[in-house]
Write a protein that holds these residues in place. Structure first.
Motif, PDB file in Angstrom:
ATOM      1  N   GLY A  76       3.784  -4.159  -1.867  1.00  0.00           N
ATOM      2  CA  GLY A  76       2.763  -4.988  -2.511  1.00  0.00           C
ATOM      3  C   GLY A  76       3.298  -5.489  -3.830  1.00  0.00           C
ATOM      4  N   PRO A  77       2.634  -6.482  -4.392  1.00  0.00           N
ATOM      5  CA  PRO A  77       3.112  -7.037  -5.666  1.00  0.00           C
ATOM      6  C   PRO A  77       3.011  -6.014  -6.801  1.00  0.00           C
ATOM      7  N   ASN A  78       3.857  -6.189  -7.798  1.00  0.00           N
ATOM      8  CA  ASN A  78       3.798  -5.322  -8.974  1.00  0.00           C
ATOM      9  C   ASN A  78       2.402  -5.400  -9.585  1.00  0.00           C
ATOM     10  N   GLY A  79       1.885  -4.239  -9.984  1.00  0.00           N
ATOM     11  CA  GLY A  79       0.584  -4.191 -10.636  1.00  0.00           C
ATOM     12  C   GLY A  79      -0.599  -4.088  -9.696  1.00  0.00           C
ATOM     13  N   CYS A  80      -0.358  -3.971  -8.389  1.00  0.00           N
ATOM     14  CA  CYS A  80      -1.477  -3.937  -7.438  1.00  0.00           C
ATOM     15  C   CYS A  80      -2.045  -2.533  -7.233  1.00  0.00           C
ATOM     16  N   GLY A  81      -1.397  -1.502  -7.786  1.00  0.00           N
ATOM     17  CA  GLY A  81      -1.937  -0.151  -7.686  1.00  0.00           C
ATOM     18  C   GLY A  81      -1.162   0.802  -6.795  1.00  0.00           C
ATOM     19  N   LYS A  82       0.053   0.455  -6.407  1.00  0.00           N
ATOM     20  CA  LYS A  82       0.838   1.322  -5.521  1.00  0.00           C
ATOM     21  C   LYS A  82       1.110   2.685  -6.156  1.00  0.00           C
ATOM     22  N   THR A  83       1.557   2.680  -7.397  1.00  0.00           N
ATOM     23  CA  THR A  83       1.889   3.948  -8.062  1.00  0.00           C
ATOM     24  C   THR A  83       0.637   4.786  -8.306  1.00  0.00           C
ATOM     25  N   ILE A  84      -0.445   4.157  -8.662  1.00  0.00           N
ATOM     26  CA  ILE A  84      -1.710   4.893  -8.843  1.00  0.00           C
ATOM     27  C   ILE A  84      -2.112   5.556  -7.530  1.00  0.00           C
ATOM     28  N   PHE A  85      -2.005   4.823  -6.425  1.00  0.00           N
ATOM     29  CA  PHE A  85      -2.322   5.356  -5.101  1.00  0.00           C
ATOM     30  C   PHE A  85      -1.421   6.546  -4.776  1.00  0.00           C
ATOM     31  N   MET A  86      -0.111   6.419  -5.041  1.00  0.00           N
ATOM     32  CA  MET A  86       0.834   7.508  -4.782  1.00  0.00           C
ATOM     33  C   MET A  86       0.476   8.723  -5.636  1.00  0.00           C
ATOM     34  N   ASN A  87       0.132   8.519  -6.901  1.00  0.00           N
ATOM     35  CA  ASN A  87      -0.252   9.638  -7.767  1.00  0.00           C
ATOM     36  C   ASN A  87      -1.490  10.357  -7.232  1.00  0.00           C
TER      37      ASN A  87
ATOM     38  N   LYS B 168      -2.937  -5.527  -0.576  1.00  0.00           N
ATOM     39  CA  LYS B 168      -3.144  -6.945  -0.862  1.00  0.00           C
ATOM     40  C   LYS B 168      -4.638  -7.172  -0.999  1.00  0.00           C
ATOM     41  N   ASP B 169      -5.014  -7.824  -2.067  1.00  0.00           N
ATOM     42  CA  ASP B 169      -6.426  -8.086  -2.341  1.00  0.00           C
ATOM     43  C   ASP B 169      -7.240  -6.790  -2.327  1.00  0.00           C
ATOM     44  N   ARG B 170      -6.651  -5.736  -2.923  1.00  0.00           N
ATOM     45  CA  ARG B 170      -7.296  -4.416  -3.049  1.00  0.00           C
ATOM     46  C   ARG B 170      -7.609  -3.756  -1.714  1.00  0.00           C
ATOM     47  N   LYS B 171      -6.881  -4.144  -0.662  1.00  0.00           N
ATOM     48  CA  LYS B 171      -7.046  -3.554   0.660  1.00  0.00           C
ATOM     49  C   LYS B 171      -5.709  -3.071   1.169  1.00  0.00           C
ATOM     50  N   LEU B 172      -5.744  -2.081   2.056  1.00  0.00           N
ATOM     51  CA  LEU B 172      -4.543  -1.522   2.658  1.00  0.00           C
ATOM     52  C   LEU B 172      -4.479  -1.975   4.108  1.00  0.00           C
ATOM     53  N   ALA B 173      -3.350  -2.572   4.499  1.00  0.00           N
ATOM     54  CA  ALA B 173      -3.192  -3.060   5.866  1.00  0.00           C
ATOM     55  C   ALA B 173      -1.773  -2.802   6.347  1.00  0.00           C
ATOM     56  N   VAL B 174      -1.617  -2.640   7.656  1.00  0.00           N
ATOM     57  CA  VAL B 174      -0.294  -2.473   8.251  1.00  0.00           C
ATOM     58  C   VAL B 174       0.418  -3.822   8.237  1.00  0.00           C
ATOM     59  N   VAL B 175       1.703  -3.784   7.871  1.00  0.00           N
ATOM     60  CA  VAL B 175       2.538  -4.980   7.873  1.00  0.00           C
ATOM     61  C   VAL B 175       3.271  -5.013   9.208  1.00  0.00           C
TER      62      VAL B 175
ATOM     63  N   ASN C  39     -11.217   2.524  -1.845  1.00  0.00           N
ATOM     64  CA  ASN C  39     -11.863   3.284  -0.796  1.00  0.00           C
ATOM     65  C   ASN C  39     -11.009   3.165   0.464  1.00  0.00           C
ATOM     66  N   VAL C  40     -10.026   4.063   0.605  1.00  0.00           N
ATOM     67  CA  VAL C  40      -9.028   3.965   1.656  1.00  0.00           C
ATOM     68  C   VAL C  40      -8.988   5.254   2.470  1.00  0.00           C
ATOM     69  N   ARG C  41      -8.848   5.097   3.776  1.00  0.00           N
ATOM     70  CA  ARG C  41      -8.588   6.239   4.662  1.00  0.00           C
ATOM     71  C   ARG C  41      -7.180   6.073   5.201  1.00  0.00           C
ATOM     72  N   LEU C  42      -6.375   7.112   5.029  1.00  0.00           N
ATOM     73  CA  LEU C  42      -4.996   7.076   5.497  1.00  0.00           C
ATOM     74  C   LEU C  42      -4.701   8.413   6.146  1.00  0.00           C
ATOM     75  N   LEU C  43      -4.324   8.393   7.410  1.00  0.00           N
ATOM     76  CA  LEU C  43      -3.992   9.598   8.152  1.00  0.00           C
ATOM     77  C   LEU C  43      -2.500   9.593   8.433  1.00  0.00           C
ATOM     78  N   ILE C  44      -1.825  10.624   7.973  1.00  0.00           N
ATOM     79  CA  ILE C  44      -0.387  10.751   8.195  1.00  0.00           C
ATOM     80  C   ILE C  44      -0.169  12.035   8.982  1.00  0.00           C
ATOM     81  N   ARG C  45       0.560  11.922  10.078  1.00  0.00           N
ATOM     82  CA  ARG C  45       0.791  13.087  10.941  1.00  0.00           C
ATOM     83  C   ARG C  45       2.266  13.445  11.001  1.00  0.00           C
TER      84      ARG C  45
END
Length: 176
Positions: free
Chosen positions: A16-27, A165-172, A1-7
């Motif tokens: 993020g670590p391998n297997g955390c869902g990055k590619t699924i999110f990108m898809n 990280k831990d199924r959450k999206l945060a700015v690094v 459940n993520v909100r991401l605004l790109i302008r």
């Protein structure tokens, strides 16, 4: 459940670590954007076979109109990325992984994509090719969202870096 605004011309990266869902999110982002008429999306999946399905050569992959000028432009772009005349006509499946990555990027240039979704764009590039591709992407004038573990790429090509990280999206705040 993520909100991401790109302008506009923002360049974002996802780590993020391998297997955390990055590619699924990108898809999921790609599925949301691919049919929008107001943008031209270029998508580089991790699995290049998906991108090249149905194309018998790099020249065929790059063709739009198929006329003489289109063939010439396609060959010119391939030559600039150090494809030999033989490479241009080889089956896409027989290209090196680095050549496949370059071919995806050439397609985005040729189609004037204004949004790029890149899943680990530098992972298969040689030490000689990676800096060139990083420069091209750093100078890119559209919106870019990338997944990467390549710190050099992240430092040169991302305005904002997010981490799953831990199924959450945060700015690094920083990349070492």
């Amino acid at each position: 459940n993520v909100r991401l605004l790109i302008r506009g011309r923002e360049k974002l990266a996802l780590v993020g670590p391998n297997g955390c869902g990055k590619t699924i999110f990108m898809n999921q982002i790609y599925e949301l954007l691919k049919d929008r008429p107001d943008i031209c999306v270029g998508y580089m999946p991790q699995d290049y076979a998906r991108a090249f399905a149905g194309f018998d050569s790099p020249v065929a992959y790059l063709l739009n109109a198929g006329d003489k000028d289109d063939v010439t432009r396609s060959r010119d772009l391939l030559g600039r990325m150090k494809f030999t005349a033989d490479d241009m006509l080889r089956p896409c499946a027989s290209l090196s992984e680095g050549q496949k990555a370059k071919l995806c990027l050439l397609k985005f240039i040729k189609e004037d994509c204004n949004v790029l979704l890149l899943d680990e764009p530098t992972r298969n590039l040689s030490a000689l090719s990676a800096p060139t591709i990083c420069r091209i992407l750093a100078d890119y004038q559209g919106c870019m969202f990338s997944i990467s573990h390549d710190r050099t790429f992240l430092r040169s090509c991302a305005d904002t870096i997010y981490e799953i990280k831990d199924r959450k999206l945060a700015v690094v705040n920083s990349i070492l």
